[in-house]
Design a protein around this motif. Structure first.
Motif, PDB file in Angstrom:
ATOM      1  N   MET A  55      34.403  44.379  -3.956  1.00  0.00           N
ATOM      2  CA  MET A  55      35.851  44.277  -4.219  1.00  0.00           C
ATOM      3  C   MET A  55      36.172  42.977  -4.950  1.00  0.00           C
ATOM      4  SD  MET A  55      37.749  45.939  -0.894  1.00  0.00           S
ATOM      5  CE  MET A  55      36.836  45.084   0.377  1.00  0.00           C
ATOM      6  N   ASP A  58      35.059  43.133  -8.560  1.00  0.00           N
ATOM      7  CA  ASP A  58      35.994  43.994  -9.277  1.00  0.00           C
ATOM      8  C   ASP A  58      37.259  43.215  -9.670  1.00  0.00           C
ATOM      9  OD1 ASP A  58      36.626  46.348 -10.376  1.00  0.00           O
ATOM     10  OD2 ASP A  58      37.259  47.340  -8.526  1.00  0.00           O
ATOM     11  N   VAL A  59      37.840  42.453  -8.731  1.00  0.00           N
ATOM     12  CA  VAL A  59      39.084  41.727  -9.065  1.00  0.00           C
ATOM     13  C   VAL A  59      38.817  40.529  -9.985  1.00  0.00           C
ATOM     14  CG1 VAL A  59      40.465  42.346  -7.050  1.00  0.00           C
ATOM     15  CG2 VAL A  59      39.105  40.305  -6.946  1.00  0.00           C
ATOM     16  N   GLU A 162      45.231  45.845  -6.255  1.00  0.00           N
ATOM     17  CA  GLU A 162      45.257  47.315  -6.274  1.00  0.00           C
ATOM     18  C   GLU A 162      43.931  47.951  -5.875  1.00  0.00           C
ATOM     19  OE1 GLU A 162      46.545  49.541  -9.808  1.00  0.00           O
ATOM     20  OE2 GLU A 162      48.341  48.269  -9.676  1.00  0.00           O
ATOM     21  N   ASN A 163      42.826  47.356  -6.387  1.00  0.00           N
ATOM     22  CA  ASN A 163      41.523  47.975  -6.110  1.00  0.00           C
ATOM     23  C   ASN A 163      41.190  47.908  -4.617  1.00  0.00           C
ATOM     24  OD1 ASN A 163      40.954  45.132  -6.203  1.00  0.00           O
ATOM     25  ND2 ASN A 163      38.788  45.664  -6.304  1.00  0.00           N
ATOM     26  N   ARG A 166      43.047  50.600  -2.932  1.00  0.00           N
ATOM     27  CA  ARG A 166      42.383  51.877  -3.216  1.00  0.00           C
ATOM     28  C   ARG A 166      41.195  52.090  -2.267  1.00  0.00           C
ATOM     29  NH1 ARG A 166      42.458  51.130  -8.521  1.00  0.00           N
ATOM     30  NH2 ARG A 166      40.307  50.396  -8.574  1.00  0.00           N
ATOM     31  N   VAL A 167      40.401  51.036  -2.104  1.00  0.00           N
ATOM     32  CA  VAL A 167      39.232  51.142  -1.212  1.00  0.00           C
ATOM     33  C   VAL A 167      39.695  51.396   0.227  1.00  0.00           C
ATOM     34  CG1 VAL A 167      37.276  49.844  -0.228  1.00  0.00           C
ATOM     35  CG2 VAL A 167      37.757  49.692  -2.676  1.00  0.00           C
TER      36      VAL A 167
END
Ligand code: PNS
Length: 175
Positions: A55, A58-59, A162-163, A166-167
């Motif tokens: 995560m 990703d960010v 946001e990600n 989502r997870v």
């Protein structure tokens, strides 16, 4: 001035406050290493280490000079492995200060000891901690609030990227 900063934490999960700090640190240093603690003894994490790192990566994608790694053991050893680096930590409110000050002082002393023991030299090289004030719009945001709110299904849009949301939905933590 060191060119590398290590931003350590549990990141369980990464919040918008963390992300703001990473972005600001990236503007100050050539390289920012986000260090994810493998396991804290006192907490049973909501997310596995692997998920926390995924995560974060990703960010942080697209923020120049930022890398994400996990670390185990003493923070000062991890920081030392990055060469001439400083530790950065965010301060959200006065309540953070006592603990953060103590941690910075302990790390500075520990860095002296580890250096002379490992090297067999008398060289004293201290690892410094720099504090960045949290943006007031994130001063109420913490991973523990996110974990607590998730239990009660409080909307987390203003707390996590946001990600991460989502997870959390994919894993059935929130809906
Ligand atoms: O996000 P957190 O949980 O507030 O981060 C705490 C962290 C990871 C920075 C701290 O627990 C840490 O550095 N742990 C590694 C072990 C260590 O070096 N402890 C001495 C510092 S008191």
């Amino acid at each position: 001035m060191a060119k590398t900063a290590v931003y350590p934490g549990s990141f369980d999960p990464v919040t918008l406050g963390h992300l703001d700090l990473i972005q600001r640190a990236a503007g100050l240093f050539d390289h920012v290493v986000v260090g994810v603690l493998v396991n804290s003894e006192k907490k049973s994490p909501l997310f596995s280490l692997e998920d926390r790192v995924i995560m974060l990566r990703d960010v942080c994608r697209g923020i120049p000079g930022v890398t994400v790694e996990s670390f185990e053991g003493l923070l000062v050893d991890f920081v030392r492995s990055k060469g001439d680096a400083v530790i950065i930590r965010g301060l959200r409110e006065l309540m953070d200060f006592d603990m953060e000050l103590q941690m910075a002082q302990v790390n500075r002393i520990a860095s002296r000891i580890t250096r002379s023991e490992n090297d067999g030299t008398e060289t004293v090289s201290e690892i410094e901690t720099l504090f960045l004030p949290t943006d007031p719009k994130f001063s109420h945001v913490s991973s523990s609030v996110v974990r607590e709110y998730a239990r009660y299904q409080v909307p987390l849009r203003d707390f996590v990227p946001e990600n991460v949301l989502r997870v959390m939905i994919e894993k059935g933590i929130v809906h």
